[in-house]
Scaffold this active site. Structure first.
Site, PDB file in Angstrom:
ATOM      1  CE  LYS A 114      -4.401   0.893   0.000  1.00  0.00           C
ATOM      2  NZ  LYS A 114      -5.517   0.110  -0.570  1.00  0.00           N
ATOM      3  CG  ASP A 154      -7.296   3.186  -1.053  1.00  0.00           C
ATOM      4  OD1 ASP A 154      -7.860   2.083  -0.995  1.00  0.00           O
ATOM      5  OD2 ASP A 154      -7.280   3.970  -0.086  1.00  0.00           O
TER       6      ASP A 154
HETATM    7  P1  NDP Z   1     -13.038   7.325  -2.968  1.00  0.00           P
HETATM    8  O1  NDP Z   1     -11.986   8.339  -2.722  1.00  0.00           O
HETATM    9  O2  NDP Z   1     -13.539   7.115  -4.333  1.00  0.00           O
HETATM   10  O3  NDP Z   1     -14.302   7.615  -2.013  1.00  0.00           O
HETATM   11  C1  NDP Z   1     -14.172   7.666  -0.632  1.00  0.00           C
HETATM   12  C2  NDP Z   1     -15.512   8.075  -0.023  1.00  0.00           C
HETATM   13  O4  NDP Z   1     -15.431   7.970   1.401  1.00  0.00           O
HETATM   14  C3  NDP Z   1     -15.895   9.527  -0.307  1.00  0.00           C
HETATM   15  O5  NDP Z   1     -17.280   9.638  -0.304  1.00  0.00           O
HETATM   16  C4  NDP Z   1     -15.267  10.259   0.891  1.00  0.00           C
HETATM   17  O6  NDP Z   1     -15.921  11.489   1.189  1.00  0.00           O
HETATM   18  C5  NDP Z   1     -15.480   9.271   2.013  1.00  0.00           C
HETATM   19  N1  NDP Z   1     -14.390   9.371   3.000  1.00  0.00           N
HETATM   20  C6  NDP Z   1     -13.063   9.248   2.757  1.00  0.00           C
HETATM   21  N2  NDP Z   1     -12.354   9.425   3.887  1.00  0.00           N
HETATM   22  C7  NDP Z   1     -13.252   9.662   4.850  1.00  0.00           C
HETATM   23  C8  NDP Z   1     -13.134   9.912   6.236  1.00  0.00           C
HETATM   24  N3  NDP Z   1     -11.932   9.948   6.859  1.00  0.00           N
HETATM   25  N4  NDP Z   1     -14.269  10.099   6.929  1.00  0.00           N
HETATM   26  C9  NDP Z   1     -15.480  10.059   6.329  1.00  0.00           C
HETATM   27  N5  NDP Z   1     -15.652   9.830   5.013  1.00  0.00           N
HETATM   28  C10 NDP Z   1     -14.557   9.632   4.289  1.00  0.00           C
HETATM   29  O7  NDP Z   1     -12.441   5.943  -2.362  1.00  0.00           O
HETATM   30  P2  NDP Z   1     -12.878   4.461  -2.683  1.00  0.00           P
HETATM   31  O8  NDP Z   1     -14.342   4.386  -2.887  1.00  0.00           O
HETATM   32  O9  NDP Z   1     -11.966   3.921  -3.712  1.00  0.00           O
HETATM   33  O10 NDP Z   1     -12.484   3.714  -1.312  1.00  0.00           O
HETATM   34  C11 NDP Z   1     -13.382   3.631  -0.207  1.00  0.00           C
HETATM   35  C12 NDP Z   1     -12.914   2.531   0.730  1.00  0.00           C
HETATM   36  O11 NDP Z   1     -12.878   1.279   0.032  1.00  0.00           O
HETATM   37  C13 NDP Z   1     -11.511   2.712   1.315  1.00  0.00           C
HETATM   38  O12 NDP Z   1     -11.472   2.127   2.611  1.00  0.00           O
HETATM   39  C14 NDP Z   1     -10.644   1.887   0.376  1.00  0.00           C
HETATM   40  O13 NDP Z   1      -9.444   1.480   0.983  1.00  0.00           O
HETATM   41  C15 NDP Z   1     -11.576   0.703   0.139  1.00  0.00           C
HETATM   42  N6  NDP Z   1     -11.304  -0.085  -1.063  1.00  0.00           N
HETATM   43  C16 NDP Z   1     -11.316   0.486  -2.313  1.00  0.00           C
HETATM   44  C17 NDP Z   1     -11.125  -0.296  -3.425  1.00  0.00           C
HETATM   45  C18 NDP Z   1     -11.253   0.249  -4.805  1.00  0.00           C
HETATM   46  O14 NDP Z   1     -11.246  -0.551  -5.747  1.00  0.00           O
HETATM   47  N7  NDP Z   1     -11.399   1.542  -4.996  1.00  0.00           N
HETATM   48  C19 NDP Z   1     -10.802  -1.736  -3.299  1.00  0.00           C
HETATM   49  C20 NDP Z   1     -10.903  -2.247  -1.958  1.00  0.00           C
HETATM   50  C21 NDP Z   1     -11.100  -1.429  -0.891  1.00  0.00           C
HETATM   51  P3  NDP Z   1     -15.229  12.882   0.730  1.00  0.00           P
HETATM   52  O15 NDP Z   1     -15.377  12.926  -0.761  1.00  0.00           O
HETATM   53  O16 NDP Z   1     -16.019  13.923   1.450  1.00  0.00           O
HETATM   54  O17 NDP Z   1     -13.804  12.796   1.186  1.00  0.00           O
END
Ligand code: NDP
Length: 434
Positions: A114, A154
């Protein structure tokens, strides 16, 4: 613990895995004698570097970049980059550790890693994002390669950032090594279905669990936290399976729509217009916006899909979910549920899908993207989706069987930990003391 005293998230992740393998170790004394647990909890390599870049005001800004090459026993290091102000060593070590086990669950030959930076993409112009990505890759490129380390996206790293990162890598290497990064756009070596894979995979896993427990998925009401890549495609597939999504969030708060969230409008708002979630109300006057992202767990639902970030369901949120009659918590984000919340949910009969199993769809299709790049071939969306469905069903079956075999009943958290632990341990043992 002493060695990692300032790394609470990392300690949490290691404890969660190691708490469910005591019975396994008891049956495999050779693993204990080779000190496998201590070796596994130490990353093979951690790289920390300066990322200087110039903002639109002409000022030089410095961020900190990281890459944790956690475990390469099963294949090239593999895991995403996260750009978010909360990024630090503890968070990336927890994510790299989890990724090692998740990648083993997929059955594909990939190790775990990561990386990322404490850079906040919010409010940055497109050219600032490009300059940051270029500076980040100027150091990072020497540590990567299709057979060495293969990053992906991510939080904060989507298709646009992957493009800038790959472009800089290609320039520095003078080679179009398309297998060096996954999540690429389809026009330069990306895979159909990668964008949808984590969310779709989460629903395939959820369906396998509901089918096994003979519970109908259609007609259920869901709450999905987040509105990024994972959340949006979880919502799309949930709708396809007849589930009504009542609420979604971003880091500021959540929207509740009594008619069910209009998923197409949400995708337009978040993916195309890059707006904030409260702007959903502009075209949906019946919906409500409530500040505070954790409050979303007060919304009554049958299935909770945490798809935003780590530790977003704490004990208090779990208590609210149980009081509202939740049937299942299906994890899309990495480690979204605190340890005490997991215990509370399981003690109250809530079905739980562990993230390292249920969100493995994204990295599974990243591995399929690497295969297509190596073969210089391209699969159709339907072919990729079928592979995804098969992989998620296999992960479900393997996790359940392992839990039952080692005396953990139907506990998928333990089962997923056991399968992946044994696969990584065997690869390490066969390669000697390292
Ligand atoms: P994105 O950046 O596309 O979206 C993240 C979302 O979560 C946004 O709506 C964001 O809101 C919110 N968010 C992020 N950080 C926080 C926080 N500290 N507190 C509250 N809300 C938060 O990321 P992904 O959708 O790609 O990833 C989401 C999760 O899934 C993560 O844990 C990632 O590690 C996991 N994941 C992702 C994969 C992928 O293929 N993308 C694969 C496997 C796991 P805002 O826009 O306001 O920041």
């Amino acid at each position: 613990k002493e060695r990692n005293a300032n790394e609470p998230e990392f300690i949490q992740a290691v404890e969660e895995v190691y708490s469910s393998i005591a019975k396994v170790i008891a049956q495999h004394p050779e693993l204990e004698s080779s000190n496998i647990l201590e070796r596994m909890a130490e990353p093979e390599r951690a790289i920390l570097f300066r990322v200087p870049w110039v903002n639109d005001q002409g000022e030089l800004v410095v961020n900190r970049g990281y890459r944790i090459q956690f475990n390469g026993a099963r294949g090239p290091y593999k895991g995403g980059f996260r750009f978010h102000p909360t990024v630090n060593l503890s968070i990336l070590k927890f994510l790299g550790f989890e990724q090692t086990f998740k990648n083993a669950l997929t059955g594909r030959p990939i190790g775990g890693a990561k990386g990322g930076a404490d850079f906040d993409p919010k409010g940055k112009s497109d050219s600032e994002i490009m300059r940051f990505c270029q500076s980040f890759m100027t150091e990072m490129f020497r540590h990567l390669g299709p057979d060495v380390d293969v990053p992906a996206g991510d939080i904060g790293v989507g298709s646009r950032e992957i493009g800038y990162l790959f472009g800089q890598y290609r320039r520095l290497k003078n080679a179009h090594e398309s297998g060096v990064i996954t999540g690429k756009h389809i026009v330069y070596g990306g895979s159909h279905g990668r964008k949808e894979a984590t969310g779709f995979g989460l629903l395939y896993f959820t369906k396998a669990m509901f089918d096994y427990n003979e519970i109908e998925l259609s007609g259920k009401r869901a709450v999905i936290s987040g509105s990024g890549n994972v959340a949006l495609y979880t919502a799309v597939k949930a709708r396809e399976f007849g589930i009504k999504v009542m609420a979604m969030s971003d880091s500021g708060g959540y929207v509740y729509d009594p008619d069910g969230i209009d998923i197409d409008a949400m995708i337009l708002l978040k993916e195309v217009q890059k707006g904030r979630i409260k702007d959903y109300l502009l075209d949906h006057p019946a919906a409500e916006y409530i500040e505070g992202f954790r409050n979303i767990w007060s919304v009554k639902c049958d299935i909770a899909f945490p798809c935003a970030t780590q530790n977003e369901i704490d004990l208090e949120s779990a208590e609210k979910l149980v009081a509202n009659g939740v049937i299942a918590v299906c994890e899309g984000a990495n480690m979204p549920t605190t340890y005490d919340a997991i215990k509370y949910l399981m003690d109250h009969g809530v079905l739980l899908t562990p993230a390292k199993a249920s969100n493995a769809g994204g990295v599974s299709i990243s591995a399929v993207e690497m295969t297509q790049n190596s073969m210089r071939q391209s699969m159709t969306f339907e072919e990729v989706d079928q592979v995804l469905n098969d992989i998620m069903n296999n992960i479900y079956k393997d996790s359940l069987e392992a839990a039952m075999k080692y005396g953990y009943g139907h506990d998928l958290v333990a089962g997923a930990n056991i399968v992946s632990f044994l696969r990584v341990a065997e690869a390490m043992q066969l390669q000697g003391d390292y």
